[in-house]
Design a protein around this motif. Structure first.
Motif, short mmCIF file in Angstrom:
data_model
loop_
_atom_site.label_atom_id
_atom_site.label_comp_id
_atom_site.label_asym_id
_atom_site.label_seq_id
_atom_site.Cartn_x
_atom_site.Cartn_y
_atom_site.Cartn_z
N ASN A 189 0.57 -1.23 0.09
CA ASN A 189 0.22 0.05 0.00
C ASN A 189 0.86 1.37 0.01
OD1 ASN A 189 -2.72 1.11 0.35
ND2 ASN A 189 -1.86 1.97 2.10
N ALA A 190 1.72 1.32 0.93
CA ALA A 190 2.78 2.40 0.96
C ALA A 190 3.45 2.74 -0.47
CB ALA A 190 3.95 2.13 2.15
N CYS A 191 4.09 1.69 -1.12
CA CYS A 191 4.49 1.69 -2.39
C CYS A 191 3.70 2.08 -3.55
CB CYS A 191 5.29 0.40 -2.66
SG CYS A 191 6.54 -0.11 -1.59
N ASN A 192 2.43 1.80 -3.50
CA ASN A 192 1.46 2.09 -4.34
C ASN A 192 1.03 3.75 -4.31
OD1 ASN A 192 1.41 -0.40 -5.85
ND2 ASN A 192 -0.22 -1.15 -4.78
N LYS A 193 1.11 3.93 -3.13
CA LYS A 193 0.82 5.51 -3.00
C LYS A 193 1.86 6.34 -3.50
CE LYS A 193 -1.99 5.26 1.33
NZ LYS A 193 -1.95 5.78 2.73
N LEU A 194 3.28 5.69 -3.80
CA LEU A 194 4.24 6.60 -4.32
C LEU A 194 4.21 6.10 -5.98
CD1 LEU A 194 6.94 5.78 -1.80
CD2 LEU A 194 5.61 7.99 -2.15
N GLU A 195 3.17 5.34 -6.39
CA GLU A 195 2.94 4.94 -7.74
C GLU A 195 4.13 4.11 -8.34
OE1 GLU A 195 2.16 8.40 -10.13
OE2 GLU A 195 0.08 8.80 -9.33
N ILE A 196 4.64 3.34 -7.23
CA ILE A 196 5.61 2.35 -7.77
C ILE A 196 5.09 1.00 -7.67
CG2 ILE A 196 7.96 1.25 -6.92
CD1 ILE A 196 8.66 3.74 -5.50
N PRO A 197 5.13 0.40 -8.68
CA PRO A 197 3.99 -1.07 -8.99
C PRO A 197 5.08 -2.27 -8.12
CG PRO A 197 4.59 -0.03 -11.14
CD PRO A 197 5.47 0.73 -10.11
N VAL A 198 3.98 -2.90 -7.50
CA VAL A 198 4.33 -3.99 -6.61
C VAL A 198 3.82 -5.25 -7.12
CG1 VAL A 198 4.57 -5.00 -4.18
CG2 VAL A 198 5.00 -2.50 -4.66
N ILE A 199 4.68 -6.31 -7.48
CA ILE A 199 4.04 -7.62 -7.81
C ILE A 199 4.43 -8.40 -6.25
CG2 ILE A 199 4.42 -9.76 -9.21
CD1 ILE A 199 5.71 -7.89 -11.22
N LEU A 200 3.39 -8.67 -5.67
CA LEU A 200 3.32 -9.36 -4.39
C LEU A 200 2.84 -10.95 -4.79
CD1 LEU A 200 1.89 -8.38 -1.14
CD2 LEU A 200 1.90 -10.62 -1.73
N PHE A 201 4.14 -11.96 -4.67
CA PHE A 201 4.16 -13.30 -4.73
C PHE A 201 3.80 -13.97 -3.36
CE2 PHE A 201 5.79 -17.29 -4.58
CZ PHE A 201 5.50 -18.01 -5.83
N GLU A 202 2.69 -15.07 -3.39
CA GLU A 202 2.63 -15.77 -2.08
C GLU A 202 2.70 -16.99 -2.70
OE1 GLU A 202 1.16 -15.56 1.08
OE2 GLU A 202 0.71 -13.11 1.30
N GLY A 203 3.19 -18.02 -1.82
CA GLY A 203 3.19 -19.35 -2.15
C GLY A 203 3.92 -20.10 -1.05
N GLY A 204 3.28 -21.37 -0.86
CA GLY A 204 3.85 -22.17 0.19
C GLY A 204 3.46 -21.78 1.82
N LYS A 205 4.07 -22.27 2.79
CA LYS A 205 3.81 -21.92 4.06
C LYS A 205 5.05 -21.53 4.94
CE LYS A 205 4.04 -26.81 5.63
NZ LYS A 205 3.20 -27.77 6.27
N SER A 206 4.74 -20.89 6.10
CA SER A 206 6.03 -20.37 6.72
C SER A 206 6.59 -21.55 7.44
CB SER A 206 5.48 -19.61 7.81
OG SER A 206 4.40 -20.30 8.81
N LEU A 207 8.07 -21.27 7.85
CA LEU A 207 9.15 -22.38 8.08
C LEU A 207 9.15 -23.62 7.13
CD1 LEU A 207 8.68 -22.04 12.08
CD2 LEU A 207 10.36 -20.78 10.39
N SER A 208 8.92 -23.45 5.70
CA SER A 208 8.83 -24.57 5.00
C SER A 208 9.61 -24.17 3.85
CB SER A 208 7.60 -25.25 4.94
OG SER A 208 7.72 -26.10 4.06
#
Length: 325
Positions: A189-208
């Motif tokens: 959100n903070a980066c998008n307010k600066l108009e810097i595109p963010v590609i947010l990747f999610e995958g897997g689970k924590s500690l693995s």
């Protein structure tokens, strides 16, 4: 990104075109007065071009993302033929050391942006990142994973209504693209307010660490850099699949407490009424079949063996974006 006199001044380093450097992102000192610095790996081409930042480890227990950035470095994907590539494999070094999601002050760094120069430890780190690094970049790829024992299918998360973000998500080509609103005080959100595109990747689970998730992350990042014209042809990665764009999704929660066993893994398409798993008790009295309440793809599966009533078990897509393909 165009820098004055062609010199990138970042974190106390002055880096000319064609140079490489390792800067230090100073976080804080331990209570032993030991300085804690996070290495930031920077490679610049002699030719001008965009600046891309790869970040991971905002949550210290999300090691899949850290491994993805590590592989980008070890495979020399971070050495561009034009422009600049900056890698920050571990932002929350405290959480990484302690295998914890939060900072030592108990705060979630990804709810502290844009931060404060005089605030909490997490807030100060957020402020340092937003003021010393982010203004120097054009694009950001930020890596995350699912929470405790909840395995996320590889996915890109973007806000709806932005054609550029849609295009970037298609190029990255993770199996799924989820439209999700920018949450207040998050890094994205903070980066998008600066108009810097963010590609947010999610995958897997924590500690693995998951080989397939890291493979998708590395290949998607490589495709994105190639799209920007930043890599040699030797790094070219063909498109494995077209992602499924998800407009809406819902959680299926446990009706009972007990021992949980899933039947399907993520990425599976299930039909309404299909049995997805079972909740039992240690005494052989309960054997509850968890059924899909609607049809869709499983994009998150709870892999914990013990659940309580109301716990999220499955995240299922409920509305997909229509395409012309």
């Amino acid at each position: 990104m165009i820098y004055p006199n062609g010199i990138l001044n970042i974190l106390g380093k002055a880096i000319k075109k064609g140079e490489s450097a390792e800067a230090k992102f100073s976080v804080a000192k331990l209570h032993t007065n030991t300085t804690v610095d996070v290495p930031v790996i920077i490679h610049r081409s002699k030719k001008p071009g965009p600046t891309v930042l790869f970040t991971a480890g905002i949550h210290g227990d999300e090691v899949n993302g850290i491994e993805i950035v590590r592989q980008l470095i070890s495979k020399s994907v971070n050495k561009p033929k034009i422009g600049t590539i900056i890698c920050m494999p571990v932002i929350n070094i405290f959480g990484f050391i302690n295998l914890q999601r939060e900072f030592p002050d108990g705060r979630d760094l990804n709810r502290m942006f844009p931060g404060s120069k005089t605030g909490s430890l997490a807030g100060r780190v957020a402020h340092h990142l937003m003021n010393e690094v982010i203004p120097k970049v054009d694009y950001i790829v930020d890596f995350h994973t699912g929470g405790a024992n909840r395995f996320n299918a590889a996915q890109i998360r973007i806000q709806a209504g932005n054609s550029q973000h849609d295009a970037f998500a298609s190029i990255f080509a993770a199996p799924f693209v989820l439209y999700s609103k920018n949450i207040r005080k998050t890094f994205r959100n903070a980066c998008n307010k600066l108009e810097i595109p963010v590609i947010l990747f999610e995958g897997g689970k924590s500690l693995s660490l998951d080989k397939e998730i890291t493979k998708i992350g590395v290949e998607g990042s490589t495709r994105f850099l190639s799209h920007l014209g930043m890599l040699e042809d030797t790094h070219e990665v063909p498109l494995a699949q077209k992602p499924v764009f998800v407009e809406e999704s819902k959680w299926l929660r446990a009706k009972y407490s007990g021992m949980f066993k899933t039947v399907f893994n993520v990425n599976t398409y299930v039909e309404k009424g299909q049995i997805l798993g079972f909740i039992t008790d240690p005494f052989g009295k309960l054997n509850h079949a968890v059924k899909a309440t609607y049809s869709g793809y499983l994009i998150n599966v709870n892999e914990t063996p013990i659940v309580y009533q109301g716990d999220a078990l499955f995240h299922i897509t409920s509305k997909l974006k229509e395409t012309n393909d």
